[in-house]
Design an enzyme around this catalytic site. Structure first.
Site, PDB file in Angstrom:
ATOM      1  CG  ASP A 119      -1.886   1.064   1.334  1.00  0.00           C
ATOM      2  OD1 ASP A 119      -2.088   1.749   0.317  1.00  0.00           O
ATOM      3  OD2 ASP A 119      -2.486   1.230   2.425  1.00  0.00           O
ATOM      4  CG  ASN A 176      -3.349   5.164  -0.973  1.00  0.00           C
ATOM      5  OD1 ASN A 176      -3.387   4.095  -0.368  1.00  0.00           O
ATOM      6  ND2 ASN A 176      -4.203   5.483  -1.920  1.00  0.00           N
ATOM      7  CG  ASP A 199      -6.223   2.854   0.261  1.00  0.00           C
ATOM      8  OD1 ASP A 199      -5.314   1.996   0.386  1.00  0.00           O
ATOM      9  OD2 ASP A 199      -6.796   3.077  -0.826  1.00  0.00           O
ATOM     10  CG  ASP A 210      -1.416   1.778  -3.694  1.00  0.00           C
ATOM     11  OD1 ASP A 210      -0.201   1.538  -3.810  1.00  0.00           O
ATOM     12  OD2 ASP A 210      -1.903   2.427  -2.738  1.00  0.00           O
ATOM     13  CG  ASP A 256      -5.846 -11.440 -14.584  1.00  0.00           C
ATOM     14  OD1 ASP A 256      -6.606 -12.120 -15.305  1.00  0.00           O
ATOM     15  OD2 ASP A 256      -5.377 -11.842 -13.510  1.00  0.00           O
ATOM     16  CG  ASP A 278     -10.402 -14.641 -15.203  1.00  0.00           C
ATOM     17  OD1 ASP A 278      -9.803 -15.005 -14.186  1.00  0.00           O
ATOM     18  OD2 ASP A 278     -11.648 -14.542 -15.264  1.00  0.00           O
ATOM     19  CD  GLU A 331      -8.374 -19.258 -13.984  1.00  0.00           C
ATOM     20  OE1 GLU A 331      -8.425 -19.549 -12.786  1.00  0.00           O
ATOM     21  OE2 GLU A 331      -9.121 -18.396 -14.493  1.00  0.00           O
ATOM     22  CG  HIS A 357      -6.104 -14.735  -7.306  1.00  0.00           C
ATOM     23  ND1 HIS A 357      -5.462 -15.352  -8.350  1.00  0.00           N
ATOM     24  CD2 HIS A 357      -7.316 -14.372  -7.784  1.00  0.00           C
ATOM     25  CE1 HIS A 357      -6.231 -15.349  -9.419  1.00  0.00           C
ATOM     26  NE2 HIS A 357      -7.371 -14.768  -9.102  1.00  0.00           N
ATOM     27  CG  ASP A 358      -8.829 -17.868  -8.017  1.00  0.00           C
ATOM     28  OD1 ASP A 358      -9.349 -16.856  -7.511  1.00  0.00           O
ATOM     29  OD2 ASP A 358      -8.601 -17.978  -9.232  1.00  0.00           O
TER      30      ASP A 358
HETATM   31  C1  GLC Z   1     -10.712 -16.757 -12.351  1.00  0.00           C
HETATM   32  C2  GLC Z   1      -9.999 -15.867 -11.383  1.00  0.00           C
HETATM   33  C3  GLC Z   1     -10.852 -15.684 -10.182  1.00  0.00           C
HETATM   34  C4  GLC Z   1     -12.121 -15.010 -10.608  1.00  0.00           C
HETATM   35  C5  GLC Z   1     -12.811 -15.800 -11.707  1.00  0.00           C
HETATM   36  C6  GLC Z   1     -13.862 -14.977 -12.364  1.00  0.00           C
HETATM   37  O1  GLC Z   1     -10.859 -18.044 -11.901  1.00  0.00           O
HETATM   38  O2  GLC Z   1      -8.741 -16.394 -11.082  1.00  0.00           O
HETATM   39  O3  GLC Z   1     -10.229 -14.928  -9.172  1.00  0.00           O
HETATM   40  O4  GLC Z   1     -12.977 -14.873  -9.520  1.00  0.00           O
HETATM   41  O5  GLC Z   1     -11.928 -16.189 -12.720  1.00  0.00           O
HETATM   42  O6  GLC Z   1     -13.287 -13.933 -13.094  1.00  0.00           O
END
Ligand code: GLC
Length: 551
Positions: free
Chosen positions: A44, A46, A48, A52, A121, A224, A279, A341-342
């Site tokens: 971060d 700033n 918040d 960022d 992305d 994605d 992905e 992140h999933d």
């Molecule tokens: C992909 C992303 C995930 C997102 C999903 C919908 O699986 O990695 O974070 O929620 O697509 O866009």
């Protein structure tokens, strides 16, 4: 062959002759170590509490020190944040939470100056319901943009048009638009309507999005759930036996392939060496392989079956064999990823031990293929425990999105702010600064592994042959039984020209004796073993990279 002495290592059938030729001049995306940044959680600038772009810029030195070659940024586009940026309302602008387009440009330029490639992305399957395109489409069935999304009348029973299930929540992948009486399709949240890629105007608009970011200077895209974009207009029901698996994990339609070939042609025609990693959310490596086409679709595909494999030698040996068998003959270059992140972080999934996280790092960085690290794994992060009142993600993924602890200060370098998610448990996580000061830390292990990979053509891009090293426990160690020991070490040889390495990962908590490997330990989960002759023992929950002795 437990108990035998010094048999020659046996190779399995996974050599690919052409790889040796490729190894000298592989395209950049085949020889990189990539690093995923989830911008909200990275740093971060700033105060918040939300990471960022300027926060990322301020920490590029960490990535250079670590030695990675490329960053992949999860979305920073304008978004209502229903899915924290994967619901885009303007593809050609940055959300004010993250900064400005100028900040993004500055990040790309600064990364390039530091020798880092930038992958952003690209979210092709859906937009936010707040996107102007969807607002227009929704305004009337007669609107010229209606067909940019996927609308259908109710099914015969008055309910959704088919049985597809949206991700998260076991709900239909359809929402009724009361005004028109039609349903629109959304494979994720109802706030993420699916685009209609059968409409050439959508294809053209999304190609323009790619050009916009290519012109801004990005080196590539992480696309994605890109296997979802081609759809049979009949939208046939999913197999009722497979419900309620979300449709995203079942979708496999031939219409996607020409769309990917067109994107590939766009990227290839663009100046510079641009790429796309897709992905492919299908849990079968043979299906994933199809999205490489004949070298004319995606440059790289994520392959998630290994990510979901448990930490045991048999499973991992099979994953490596399967990946080599499915991708090798096509000349398709693999990717390897343990965390993102999933999903719960791999250290959490593998039981929380740092020793196993270290061994997993050697595994990830020793395999044939492009490794993707997820920010924080280099410090051995585990998931945060998120109390119910602090849960923000509809998909239950908050734990793996805990903020990166940069310092040992009370705010861990987060500008005095309370971050948007809790930190991972303090007792389990050591911050970046402290680990940088400690050469025995997991952070330093990652750094040594990445440096070893960079210095060795064999590790970077050489062939891979699984070995049978006859792993067996020390004499008298009856700990878990001979049968269990047989599959406790996975070992493989990497070769490029006359450069060669052997990687060994011990999935058991007992020291394992192996046969037929002589050489110098180049990298080890326990740094004190490095630069010594390999003594034939792979430590418990440990792993080694050995430079074989010249014969
Ligand atoms: C992909 C992303 C995930 C997102 C999903 C919908 O699986 O990695 O974070 O929620 O697509 O866009």
């Amino acid at each position: 062959m437990p108990g035998s002495t010094n048999p020659p290592p046996q190779t399995t059938v996974t050599d690919h002759v052409s790889d040796n030729a490729m190894a000298s001049h592989p395209p950049w995306w085949q020889s990189i170590v990539a690093y995923q940044i989830y911008p909200r959680s990275f740093a971060d600038s700033n105060g918040d509490g939300i990471g960022d772009i300027d926060g990322i810029r301020a920490h590029l030195d960490h990535l250079v020190w670590l030695g990675v070659d490329a960053i992949w940024l999860s979305p920073v586009y304008r978004s209502p944040m229903a899915d924290f940026g994967y619901d885009i309302s303007d593809h050609c602008d940055v959300d004010p939470l993250f900064g400005t387009l100028d900040d993004a440009k500055a990040l790309i330029d600064e990364a390039h100056e530091l020798g880092l490639r930038v992958i952003v992305d690209f979210v092709p399957n859906h937009t936010s319901d707040a996107h102007d395109w969807f607002r227009a489409a929704r305004s009337s069935p007669d609107h010229p943009m209606r067909d940019w999304y996927i609308w259908r009348p109710p099914g015969p029973d008055g309910g959704p048009p088919n049985n597809w299930v949206a991700s998260w929540g076991d709900t239909p992948a359809w929402t009724l638009d009361e005004a028109s009486g039609e349903y629109y399709l959304h494979c994720f949240l109802s706030a993420q309507p699916d685009l209609n890629w059968a409409n050439p105007e959508v294809v053209a608009a999304m190609h323009d999005v790619l050009r916009f970011w290519l012109d801004l200077g990005v080196d590539g895209f992480r696309a994605d759930v890109v296997h979802l974009i081609g759809k049979d207009p009949a939208l046939p029901d999913d197999d009722p036996d497979l419900l309620p698996i979300p449709h995203v994990a079942l979708h496999h339609d031939p219409a996607t392939h020409p769309l990917l070939a067109d994107i590939r042609a766009l990227l290839d025609a663009y100046p510079g060496d641009r790429m796309m990693v897709g992905e492919i959310y299908l849990l079968d490596t043979s299906l994933v392989a199809e999205y490489y086409g004949n070298g004319d679709e995606l440059h790289l595909c994520f392959n998630f079956p290994p990510l979901y494999a448990p930490w045991d030698a048999g499973s991992w040996r099979r994953q490596i064999e399967r990946t080599e068998a499915e991708l090798g003959p096509r000349g398709a270059w693999p990717t390897w990823v343990l965390s993102n992140h999933d999903n719960p972080r791999h250290r959490t999934r593998y039981g929380g031990s740092e020793a196993i996280a270290r061994a997993a790092a050697v595994l990830l960085l020793g395999l044939r293929g492009t490794p993707f690290l997820y920010a924080g794994e280099e410090i051995g992060m585990i998931d945060a425990e998120v109390p119910s009142e602090a849960v923000v993600d509809p998909g239950g993924r908050d734990g793996c999105r805990a903020p990166i602890p940069w310092t040992s200060d009370a705010d861990h370098g987060w500008r005095g702010a309370t971050p948007w998610l809790p930190f991972a448990p303090a007792t389990e996580v050591t911050d970046v600064a402290t680990q940088r000061d400690d050469p025995s830390s997991i952070l330093h292990l990652y750094r040594r592994l990445i440096a070893a990979r960079r210095a060795s053509p064999a590790l970077r891009s050489g062939s891979l042959s699984l070995l049978d090293v006859g792993a067996r426990p020390a004499p008298g160690d009856t700990g878990t039984g001979a049968a269990a020991h047989h599959e406790s070490v996975v070992a493989w040889r990497r070769v490029a020209g006359d450069d060669e390495r052997v990687v060994m990962v011990n999935f058991s908590d007992r020291p394992q004796h192996v046969d037929g490997i002589d050489g110098t330990v180049e990298v080890a989960t326990d740094a004190s073993l490095e630069q010594r002759s390999f003594d034939g023992v792979v430590p418990p929950d440990g792993a080694l990279v050995v430079r074989p002795a010249r014969t």
